[in-house]
Design a protein around this motif. Structure first.
Motif, short mmCIF file in Angstrom:
data_model
loop_
_atom_site.label_atom_id
_atom_site.label_comp_id
_atom_site.label_asym_id
_atom_site.label_seq_id
_atom_site.Cartn_x
_atom_site.Cartn_y
_atom_site.Cartn_z
N LEU A 135 0.84 -1.20 0.00
CA LEU A 135 0.00 0.00 0.00
C LEU A 135 0.87 1.25 0.00
O LEU A 135 1.81 1.37 0.79
CB LEU A 135 -0.91 -0.01 1.23
N SER A 136 0.55 2.20 -0.89
CA SER A 136 1.34 3.43 -0.96
C SER A 136 0.62 4.64 -0.39
O SER A 136 1.21 5.73 -0.32
CB SER A 136 1.74 3.71 -2.42
N THR A 137 -0.65 4.50 0.01
CA THR A 137 -1.33 5.60 0.69
C THR A 137 -0.59 5.94 1.97
O THR A 137 -0.31 5.04 2.78
CB THR A 137 -2.78 5.22 1.02
N PRO A 138 -0.23 7.20 2.20
CA PRO A 138 0.52 7.56 3.41
C PRO A 138 -0.21 7.13 4.68
O PRO A 138 -1.43 7.31 4.80
CB PRO A 138 0.63 9.08 3.32
N ALA A 150 -6.00 18.28 3.86
CA ALA A 150 -5.29 17.34 3.00
C ALA A 150 -6.28 16.60 2.10
O ALA A 150 -7.30 16.09 2.56
CB ALA A 150 -4.51 16.35 3.84
N VAL A 151 -5.98 16.58 0.81
CA VAL A 151 -6.87 15.96 -0.16
C VAL A 151 -6.42 14.52 -0.40
O VAL A 151 -5.27 14.26 -0.74
CB VAL A 151 -6.86 16.73 -1.49
N LYS A 152 -7.34 13.59 -0.22
CA LYS A 152 -7.04 12.19 -0.46
C LYS A 152 -7.21 11.89 -1.96
O LYS A 152 -8.07 12.46 -2.63
CB LYS A 152 -7.96 11.29 0.36
N LEU A 158 -6.39 2.22 -2.38
CA LEU A 158 -6.36 1.27 -3.49
C LEU A 158 -5.17 1.56 -4.39
O LEU A 158 -5.24 1.38 -5.61
CB LEU A 158 -7.66 1.34 -4.30
N GLU A 159 -4.07 2.01 -3.80
CA GLU A 159 -2.87 2.36 -4.55
C GLU A 159 -1.67 1.65 -3.92
O GLU A 159 -1.61 1.50 -2.70
CB GLU A 159 -2.66 3.87 -4.56
N VAL A 160 -0.74 1.22 -4.76
CA VAL A 160 0.42 0.46 -4.29
C VAL A 160 1.70 1.04 -4.89
O VAL A 160 1.67 1.79 -5.87
CB VAL A 160 0.31 -1.03 -4.64
N ASP A 161 2.83 0.65 -4.28
CA ASP A 161 4.11 1.14 -4.80
C ASP A 161 4.50 0.43 -6.09
O ASP A 161 5.05 1.03 -7.01
CB ASP A 161 5.20 1.00 -3.74
#
Length: 519
Positions: A135-138, A150-152, A158-161
């Motif tokens: 998962l790449s979401t901070p 902060a805008v998500k 649903l994002e990955v490295d």
């Protein structure tokens, strides 16, 4: 009013109905779903229509009198025959679709997918490419630690490295397993949802028509961070996929060179702490928390811990590199570079007030994991000695294990067929059964059958070589020389050559394995 009604119907369809998908099989699944839904709708309308018509027109106030009979053969036949016909009408297309979903033959690409808490590992057969997808979401974002302004992103959680990359218009076969708990690999657009069970390999496949990015999630409750284990699949054209493969091969070569160069360089304390904090936040803070206080007892605190303050650096490095059996601590040796492991160990030993002053370099990590045991000779082990060691026998054979004297292999001993078969079955069920199956039927083509195979019934030397050194032709067949003793290899080869009706009568002794290993 009418516009509002159609708008609501459209919304319900897009939100509640089954996803149509982007593959032929996913469209078949959707069509089957709609077909069965229409049948159920018609049945519902007819049954409830007759019921309400009967209630209205045969009510007591209209003077209706109930029929006086106990049974009717015709009615009994009808309400048995009609459901049978309906079930057959649904079963035929359902069976055809299920058979198509399970047909993994003639695949162009085979990828092993391994779930672990809480990420996916992808391994491409025949390409020497493997990597983790995380998962790449901070973390600050999904723990609501950022400011409200902060805008998500549109793909929040649903994002990955590193996405899984596959070619379009090619049949891609997935071999799905787990190295800890039960996960489930689910990509709705592909109509693929398959459990990842530790010790077992399940299969699935897809053939995507158009390039694009498709997302999914782990669909099994696998632990505290289950919701943070997304799946992203990037489908490329065959030409772009070939370019990507070349880029990955170059990246692997460059990473190997960088790893080698790191052994001859030293990082400053500031560099180690900065890289260590970044690595810790990405890989460790979910369990041990950003403050190092952990979530005892499952995830112990690192702040003030004996491991990070009073323990030897070597032991600390080994836990990070190899993990700790029987706990939730997994090994990061395949996921992190030597520099990253050195940095995170340095960080853990100096953050949160630990302040040991220890600085760990990449060369220290290599030294710790390469020499994590004591080397003794077999002659030095007495009947009362218990060691965790690399045992060196008089003929220079190396056995890495935890032993007493009685555990040291006797390479000159000859075992009976019954002894070898009993031991071999135990070894097979421990080390081989997940791929080759209890019946020896395998999961072709990635895991060929052993029952009646040319390997298990042919030349013993070839059979031994594959078990000892693995297979160059099939990347799925790992080398077992470092995992099994020579006695265990002798036993499992004997078992494979005599089980499931192979019945070659061959007995393989430890001395034969020793001789084959020396070649």
């Amino acid at each position: 009013m009418l516009v509002s009604l159609f708008t609501n119907i459209s919304w319900a369809d897009s939100q509640l109905n089954l996803t149509q998908g982007v593959t032929a099989i996913s469209r078949d699944v959707y069509d089957l779903h709609m077909y069965v839904l229409y049948i159920c709708t018609v049945i519902g309308v007819i049954v409830f229509g007759i019921m309400f018509w009967s209630i209205i027109f045969h009510r007591k106030s209209k003077g209706a009198k109930p029929a006086d009979f106990h049974e009717s053969t015709k009615v009994e036949v009808l309400w048995t025959a009609i459901p049978v016909v309906i079930l057959i009408a649904m079963a035929i297309p359902a069976t055809q679709t299920l058979i198509a979903m399970e047909d993994n033959n003639n695949s162009d690409v085979t990828i092993q997918i391994t779930g672990s808490q809480w990420k996916w590992h992808y391994k491409y057969f025949d390409e020497d490419i493997e990597y983790y997808s995380v998962l790449s979401t901070p973390r600050d974002q999904y723990q609501n630690q950022l400011e409200t302004t902060a805008v998500k992103s549109a793909n929040y959680l649903l994002e990955v490295d590193k996405p899984l990359v596959i070619p379009a218009n090619r049949k891609v076969r997935f071999l799905i397993t787990s190295d800890d708990v039960i996960h489930a690999w689910w990509v709705p657009a592909f109509a693929v949802k398959q459990d990842a069970n530790p010790g077992f390999i399940n299969e699935a496949w897809t053939n995507v028509d158009e390039p694009g990015i498709y997302r999914g999630q782990c669909a099994e409750l696998c632990g505290k961070d289950h919701g943070f284990m997304p799946i992203v699949v990037e489908v490329k054209s065959p030409e772009d996929y070939a370019i990507w493969l070349s880029e990955q091969q170059l990246r692997i070569a460059q990473a190997a060179e960088a790893e080698k160069a790191s052994l001859n360089t030293s990082m400053s304390e500031d560099e180690l702490m900065q890289l260590g904090e970044t690595t810790y936040t990405a890989y460790c803070s979910a369990c041990h928390q950003p403050t190092g206080q952990g979530l005892p007892p499952a995830f112990p605190a690192l702040k003030g811990s004996p491991v990070t303050t009073a323990g030897e650096i070597k032991a600390h490095v080994n836990i990070v590199f190899n993990g700790k059996a029987g706990t939730g601590m997994q090994g990061y040796g395949k996921q992190l570079s030597l520099n990253e492991i050195a940095a995170v160990v340095t960080y853990e030993r100096n953050a949160w007030g630990n302040n040991t002053g220890d600085l760990v370099q990449a060369s220290d990590v290599q030294s710790a994991v390469a020499n994590n045991s004591t080397t003794v000779t077999a002659a030095e082990v007495t009947s009362e000695t218990t060691v965790t060691a690399v045992i060196e026998t008089p003929d220079s054979t190396i056995i890495e294990t935890s032993v007493k004297a009685v555990d040291v292999e006797d390479l000159e001993k000859n075992y009976s067929l019954d002894e070898l078969m009993t031991m071999g079955e135990q070894v097979y069920m421990k080390a081989c059964v997940a791929c080759h199956q209890p019946t020896g039927a395998g999961i072709p083509p990635a895991f060929p059958a052993l029952k009646g195979s040319a390997i298990a019934t042919g030349d013993i030397a070839v059979h031994l070589d594959i078990v000892i050194n693995g297979s160059k032709k099939n990347a799925a067949m790992a080398a077992f020389s470092s995992q099994l003793t020579k006695t265990e290899i002798a036993a499992v080869v004997t078992y494979e050559r005599n089980a499931w009706g192979n019945n070659t009568g061959d007995l393989v002794q430890p001395a034969a394995v020793d001789a084959a290993s020396a070649k």
